[in-house]
Write a protein that holds these residues in place. Structure first.
Motif, short mmCIF file in Angstrom:
data_model
loop_
_atom_site.label_atom_id
_atom_site.label_comp_id
_atom_site.label_asym_id
_atom_site.label_seq_id
_atom_site.Cartn_x
_atom_site.Cartn_y
_atom_site.Cartn_z
N LEU A 165 27.56 -42.81 -41.58
CA LEU A 165 27.68 -43.79 -42.66
C LEU A 165 27.30 -43.15 -44.00
O LEU A 165 28.01 -43.32 -45.00
CB LEU A 165 26.78 -45.00 -42.39
CG LEU A 165 26.79 -46.09 -43.45
CD1 LEU A 165 28.15 -46.77 -43.49
CD2 LEU A 165 25.69 -47.09 -43.19
N TYR A 168 21.57 -51.09 -40.94
CA TYR A 168 22.86 -50.39 -40.98
C TYR A 168 23.93 -51.27 -41.60
O TYR A 168 24.69 -50.84 -42.47
CB TYR A 168 23.27 -49.98 -39.55
CG TYR A 168 24.62 -49.31 -39.47
CD1 TYR A 168 24.73 -47.94 -39.65
CD2 TYR A 168 25.77 -50.04 -39.19
CE1 TYR A 168 25.97 -47.31 -39.57
CE2 TYR A 168 27.00 -49.42 -39.11
CZ TYR A 168 27.09 -48.06 -39.30
OH TYR A 168 28.32 -47.45 -39.24
N HIS A 207 29.80 -42.15 -47.47
CA HIS A 207 29.56 -42.71 -48.79
C HIS A 207 28.86 -41.74 -49.73
O HIS A 207 28.40 -42.14 -50.80
CB HIS A 207 28.76 -44.01 -48.67
CG HIS A 207 29.53 -45.08 -47.97
ND1 HIS A 207 30.52 -45.80 -48.59
CD2 HIS A 207 29.47 -45.54 -46.70
CE1 HIS A 207 31.03 -46.67 -47.73
NE2 HIS A 207 30.41 -46.52 -46.57
N GLU A 249 29.96 -50.35 -49.45
CA GLU A 249 31.39 -50.62 -49.53
C GLU A 249 31.74 -51.55 -50.68
O GLU A 249 32.80 -51.45 -51.25
CB GLU A 249 31.90 -51.20 -48.21
CG GLU A 249 31.99 -50.17 -47.11
CD GLU A 249 32.42 -50.74 -45.78
OE1 GLU A 249 32.56 -51.98 -45.66
OE2 GLU A 249 32.61 -49.94 -44.85
N LYS A 272 25.95 -50.57 -45.07
CA LYS A 272 27.41 -50.49 -45.02
C LYS A 272 28.04 -51.50 -45.96
O LYS A 272 28.94 -51.16 -46.74
CB LYS A 272 27.89 -50.72 -43.59
CG LYS A 272 29.37 -50.58 -43.41
CD LYS A 272 29.76 -50.74 -41.96
CE LYS A 272 31.26 -50.63 -41.81
NZ LYS A 272 31.67 -50.81 -40.42
#
Length: 112
Positions: free
Chosen positions: A17, A83, A21, A91, A87
């Motif tokens: 992850l 998590y 990013h 995003e 995320k």
């Protein structure tokens, strides 16, 4: 052995992850593992207090292995929630192309 595999998978998902990013890969992998342990310890502490309030002296007779298995879902849930938060947050802050930006080049003259 299963605990090591669990820590591996937690670290792996956080690593991927963070990599996707552009964040610190190893920092977030370690954060995921620390989150698992922190959630398990805090939930174990709270569960121990609750058990002592209901049945005084019962904590001394609890099997440690079974108590550890009871704390497993709390650690996994805390890790998953963090998590999911990362995320979703990352995003939403990622630059996204809108419909008006897809054809934002020089306009072309077409003649019939």
């Amino acid at each position: 052995m299963l605990g090591i595999l669990l820590l591996y998978w937690i670290g792996k998902y956080y690593y991927k992850l963070a990599e996707a990013h552009g964040k610190s890969k190893w920092g977030y992998a370690i954060l995921g593992i620390v989150t698992y342990y922190a959630c398990a310890v805090v939930s174990g502490f709270l569960m121990g207090i609750f058990i002592e309030l209901i049945w005084p002296g019962a904590v001394d007779t609890i099997n440690e292995f079974l108590f550890g298995l009871m704390l497993l879902p709390f650690g996994i849930a805390g890790t998953y929630l963090l998590y999911y938060y990362f995320k979703r947050n990352w995003e939403s802050k990622a630059p996204q192309l809108g419909v008006e930006e897809l054809g934002a080049g020089e306009p072309t003259e077409t003649t019939l």
